[in-house]
Write a protein that holds these residues in place. Structure first.
Motif, PDB file in Angstrom:
ATOM      1  N   ASP A  85      -4.136   3.156   9.841  1.00 44.10           N
ATOM      2  CA  ASP A  85      -3.245   4.214   9.392  1.00 44.10           C
ATOM      3  C   ASP A  85      -3.568   4.604   7.944  1.00 44.10           C
ATOM      4  OD1 ASP A  85      -0.431   4.911   7.916  1.00 44.10           O
ATOM      5  OD2 ASP A  85      -0.472   5.677   9.973  1.00 44.10           O
ATOM      6  N   PHE A  86      -3.711   5.881   7.714  1.00 39.55           N
ATOM      7  CA  PHE A  86      -4.160   6.390   6.413  1.00 39.55           C
ATOM      8  C   PHE A  86      -3.169   6.031   5.303  1.00 39.55           C
ATOM      9  CE2 PHE A  86      -4.852  10.605   3.921  1.00 39.55           C
ATOM     10  CZ  PHE A  86      -5.629   9.954   2.988  1.00 39.55           C
ATOM     11  N   ARG A  87      -1.951   6.516   5.400  1.00 37.25           N
ATOM     12  CA  ARG A  87      -0.995   6.287   4.319  1.00 37.25           C
ATOM     13  C   ARG A  87      -0.680   4.808   4.154  1.00 37.25           C
ATOM     14  NH1 ARG A  87       4.227   5.665   2.707  1.00 37.25           N
ATOM     15  NH2 ARG A  87       4.968   7.035   1.016  1.00 37.25           N
ATOM     16  N   ALA A  88      -0.458   4.120   5.254  1.00 40.85           N
ATOM     17  CA  ALA A  88      -0.108   2.707   5.168  1.00 40.85           C
ATOM     18  C   ALA A  88      -1.208   1.897   4.505  1.00 40.85           C
ATOM     19  CB  ALA A  88       0.188   2.157   6.570  1.00 40.85           C
ATOM     20  N   SER A  89      -2.456   2.215   4.799  1.00 38.60           N
ATOM     21  CA  SER A  89      -3.576   1.482   4.217  1.00 38.60           C
ATOM     22  C   SER A  89      -3.646   1.691   2.711  1.00 38.60           C
ATOM     23  CB  SER A  89      -4.895   1.928   4.857  1.00 38.60           C
ATOM     24  OG  SER A  89      -4.926   1.612   6.226  1.00 38.60           O
ATOM     25  N   VAL A  90      -3.509   2.933   2.281  1.00 39.28           N
ATOM     26  CA  VAL A  90      -3.606   3.238   0.853  1.00 39.28           C
ATOM     27  C   VAL A  90      -2.434   2.627   0.094  1.00 39.28           C
ATOM     28  CG1 VAL A  90      -3.637   5.084  -0.856  1.00 39.28           C
ATOM     29  CG2 VAL A  90      -4.908   5.362   1.292  1.00 39.28           C
ATOM     30  N   TYR A  91      -1.239   2.791   0.624  1.00 39.02           N
ATOM     31  CA  TYR A  91      -0.059   2.303  -0.097  1.00 39.02           C
ATOM     32  C   TYR A  91       0.009   0.777  -0.106  1.00 39.02           C
ATOM     33  CZ  TYR A  91       2.097   6.762  -1.264  1.00 39.02           C
ATOM     34  OH  TYR A  91       2.380   7.980  -1.847  1.00 39.02           O
ATOM     35  N   ALA A  92      -0.471   0.136   0.944  1.00 38.26           N
ATOM     36  CA  ALA A  92      -0.526  -1.333   0.934  1.00 38.26           C
ATOM     37  C   ALA A  92      -1.501  -1.825  -0.124  1.00 38.26           C
ATOM     38  CB  ALA A  92      -0.932  -1.852   2.311  1.00 38.26           C
ATOM     39  N   LEU A  93      -2.624  -1.154  -0.278  1.00 33.30           N
ATOM     40  CA  LEU A  93      -3.580  -1.525  -1.313  1.00 33.30           C
ATOM     41  C   LEU A  93      -2.973  -1.327  -2.703  1.00 33.30           C
ATOM     42  CD1 LEU A  93      -6.545  -2.478  -1.729  1.00 33.30           C
ATOM     43  CD2 LEU A  93      -7.168  -0.049  -1.942  1.00 33.30           C
ATOM     44  N   ALA A  94      -2.211  -0.269  -2.870  1.00 29.87           N
ATOM     45  CA  ALA A  94      -1.546  -0.027  -4.154  1.00 29.87           C
ATOM     46  C   ALA A  94      -0.569  -1.149  -4.486  1.00 29.87           C
ATOM     47  CB  ALA A  94      -0.830   1.322  -4.125  1.00 29.87           C
ATOM     48  N   GLU A  95       0.141  -1.633  -3.489  1.00 30.37           N
ATOM     49  CA  GLU A  95       1.082  -2.731  -3.723  1.00 30.37           C
ATOM     50  C   GLU A  95       0.368  -4.005  -4.155  1.00 30.37           C
ATOM     51  OE1 GLU A  95       3.611  -3.348  -0.395  1.00 30.37           O
ATOM     52  OE2 GLU A  95       4.540  -1.353  -0.510  1.00 30.37           O
ATOM     53  N   HIS A 105      -2.268  -4.104  -5.963  1.00 30.67           N
ATOM     54  CA  HIS A 105      -2.865  -3.887  -7.293  1.00 30.67           C
ATOM     55  C   HIS A 105      -1.896  -3.056  -8.139  1.00 30.67           C
ATOM     56  CE1 HIS A 105      -6.878  -5.418  -6.144  1.00 30.67           C
ATOM     57  NE2 HIS A 105      -6.619  -4.867  -4.966  1.00 30.67           N
ATOM     58  N   PRO A 106      -0.801  -3.651  -8.562  1.00 31.03           N
ATOM     59  CA  PRO A 106       0.228  -2.864  -9.267  1.00 31.03           C
ATOM     60  C   PRO A 106      -0.273  -2.201 -10.542  1.00 31.03           C
ATOM     61  CG  PRO A 106       0.667  -5.238  -9.401  1.00 31.03           C
ATOM     62  CD  PRO A 106      -0.402  -5.055  -8.379  1.00 31.03           C
ATOM     63  N   ASP A 107      -1.263  -2.780 -11.212  1.00 26.80           N
ATOM     64  CA  ASP A 107      -1.769  -2.163 -12.434  1.00 26.80           C
ATOM     65  C   ASP A 107      -2.468  -0.833 -12.164  1.00 26.80           C
ATOM     66  OD1 ASP A 107      -0.805  -4.300 -13.838  1.00 26.80           O
ATOM     67  OD2 ASP A 107      -2.754  -5.291 -14.085  1.00 26.80           O
ATOM     68  N   TRP A 108      -2.922  -0.663 -10.940  1.00 31.84           N
ATOM     69  CA  TRP A 108      -3.627   0.559 -10.561  1.00 31.84           C
ATOM     70  C   TRP A 108      -2.868   1.346  -9.483  1.00 31.84           C
ATOM     71  CZ3 TRP A 108      -7.477   2.120 -13.498  1.00 31.84           C
ATOM     72  CH2 TRP A 108      -8.297   1.195 -14.149  1.00 31.84           C
ATOM     73  N   ALA A 109      -1.633   1.017  -9.240  1.00 32.52           N
ATOM     74  CA  ALA A 109      -0.924   1.547  -8.071  1.00 32.52           C
ATOM     75  C   ALA A 109      -0.892   3.076  -8.048  1.00 32.52           C
ATOM     76  CB  ALA A 109       0.496   0.988  -8.024  1.00 32.52           C
ATOM     77  N   GLU A 110      -0.563   3.682  -9.170  1.00 30.95           N
ATOM     78  CA  GLU A 110      -0.461   5.147  -9.187  1.00 30.95           C
ATOM     79  C   GLU A 110      -1.806   5.783  -8.834  1.00 30.95           C
ATOM     80  OE1 GLU A 110       0.497   8.859 -12.253  1.00 30.95           O
ATOM     81  OE2 GLU A 110       0.825   6.776 -12.895  1.00 30.95           O
ATOM     82  N   GLU A 111      -2.880   5.257  -9.395  1.00 30.17           N
ATOM     83  CA  GLU A 111      -4.194   5.834  -9.126  1.00 30.17           C
ATOM     84  C   GLU A 111      -4.618   5.603  -7.686  1.00 30.17           C
ATOM     85  OE1 GLU A 111      -5.384   7.868 -11.138  1.00 30.17           O
ATOM     86  OE2 GLU A 111      -3.975   7.373 -12.725  1.00 30.17           O
ATOM     87  N   ILE A 112      -4.353   4.433  -7.154  1.00 34.00           N
ATOM     88  CA  ILE A 112      -4.721   4.152  -5.760  1.00 34.00           C
ATOM     89  C   ILE A 112      -3.998   5.099  -4.813  1.00 34.00           C
ATOM     90  CG2 ILE A 112      -4.587   2.435  -3.908  1.00 34.00           C
ATOM     91  CD1 ILE A 112      -4.932   0.294  -6.152  1.00 34.00           C
ATOM     92  N   ARG A 113      -2.733   5.368  -5.067  1.00 30.59           N
ATOM     93  CA  ARG A 113      -1.975   6.259  -4.171  1.00 30.59           C
ATOM     94  C   ARG A 113      -2.563   7.669  -4.132  1.00 30.59           C
ATOM     95  NH1 ARG A 113       2.589   3.009  -5.909  1.00 30.59           N
ATOM     96  NH2 ARG A 113       2.923   4.417  -7.701  1.00 30.59           N
ATOM     97  N   HIS A 114      -3.288   8.034  -5.178  1.00 30.37           N
ATOM     98  CA  HIS A 114      -3.937   9.350  -5.150  1.00 30.37           C
ATOM     99  C   HIS A 114      -4.963   9.433  -4.013  1.00 30.37           C
ATOM    100  CE1 HIS A 114      -2.399  11.752  -8.420  1.00 30.37           C
ATOM    101  NE2 HIS A 114      -2.382  10.685  -9.208  1.00 30.37           N
TER     102      HIS A 114
END
Length: 206
Positions: free
Chosen positions: A53-63, A65-74
């Motif tokens: 799943d696209f969104r779930a994969s990206v947002y799980a990775l952001a969680e 790596h909290p220091d990079w979370a905003e950038e990962i969600r992009h």
């Protein structure tokens, strides 16, 4: 042996794909390099290409790596900016082939969700005679199974296919199956190959 169908990769062939450039513009090259060194964004994206799943994969990775979370969600929220613009000459070649009666197939490493996002931006995504999308097939290039899907589902013999892709390993996998291949570098060199194969005239390939 005549060519009965032409197979296009999509990323870096029909549309640009440049996530590094997107993050360079946001962060600067040095911070972008740090992001990509600390967070395996491309590995996550391979999972999406395999059907995750696209969104779930990206947002799980952001969680993770909290220091990079905003950038990962992009990677999800601004994804189409990484996959743009289209490459107009390549799209013209695709349409010119079809106008001559040559079927055009897509064979692409693309997620289910990302493909749907791209379809809304690029109308030509709905113009392929068939699209073989890795996310739906649960296998990616250069794995043999994805090439086998195309061969079986289209019924076109391997030596009657002409395939272009920008990645040498994907081209080599197809060549080992007997496909005719072209390593994509520019639309102009691809156009010359299509003319050389007798599939288009120079005027049609311009």
């Amino acid at each position: 042996m005549p060519i009965d169908a032409v197979v296009f990769d999509i990323g870096r062939v029909l549309i640009e794909w440049n996530p590094e450039g997107f993050f360079d513009a946001r962060l600067g090259p040095e911070r972008r390099k740090q992001l990509f060194a600390e967070v395996d964004l491309h590995e996550m994206n391979l999972g999406v290409d395999r059907g995750d799943d696209f969104r779930a994969s990206v947002y799980a990775l952001a969680e993770r790596h909290p220091d990079w979370a905003e950038e990962i969600r992009h990677w999800h929220d601004s994804w189409i900016k990484m996959a743009s613009p289209e490459i107009p000459h390549s799209v013209r070649l695709m349409r010119a082939l079809q106008a001559r009666g040559t079927p055009v197939f897509a064979l692409t490493n693309f997620g289910i969700g990302t493909f749907e996002v791209a379809r809304k931006t690029y109308p030509f995504f709905d113009e392929f005679d068939r699209a073989f999308v890795s996310g739906h097939l649960r296998t990616i290039k250069p794995e043999p199974a994805i090439y086998d899907h195309l061969e079986r589902d289209t019924g076109v013999a391997p030596d009657r296919l002409l395939f272009t892709d920008d990645r040498p390993e994907n081209i080599e996998a197809a060549a080992q199956r007997g496909w005719n291949t072209h390593l994509f570098t520019t639309p102009e060199t691809w156009a010359k190959r299509l003319v050389a194969e007798g599939l288009l005239t120079p005027k049609e390939a311009a």
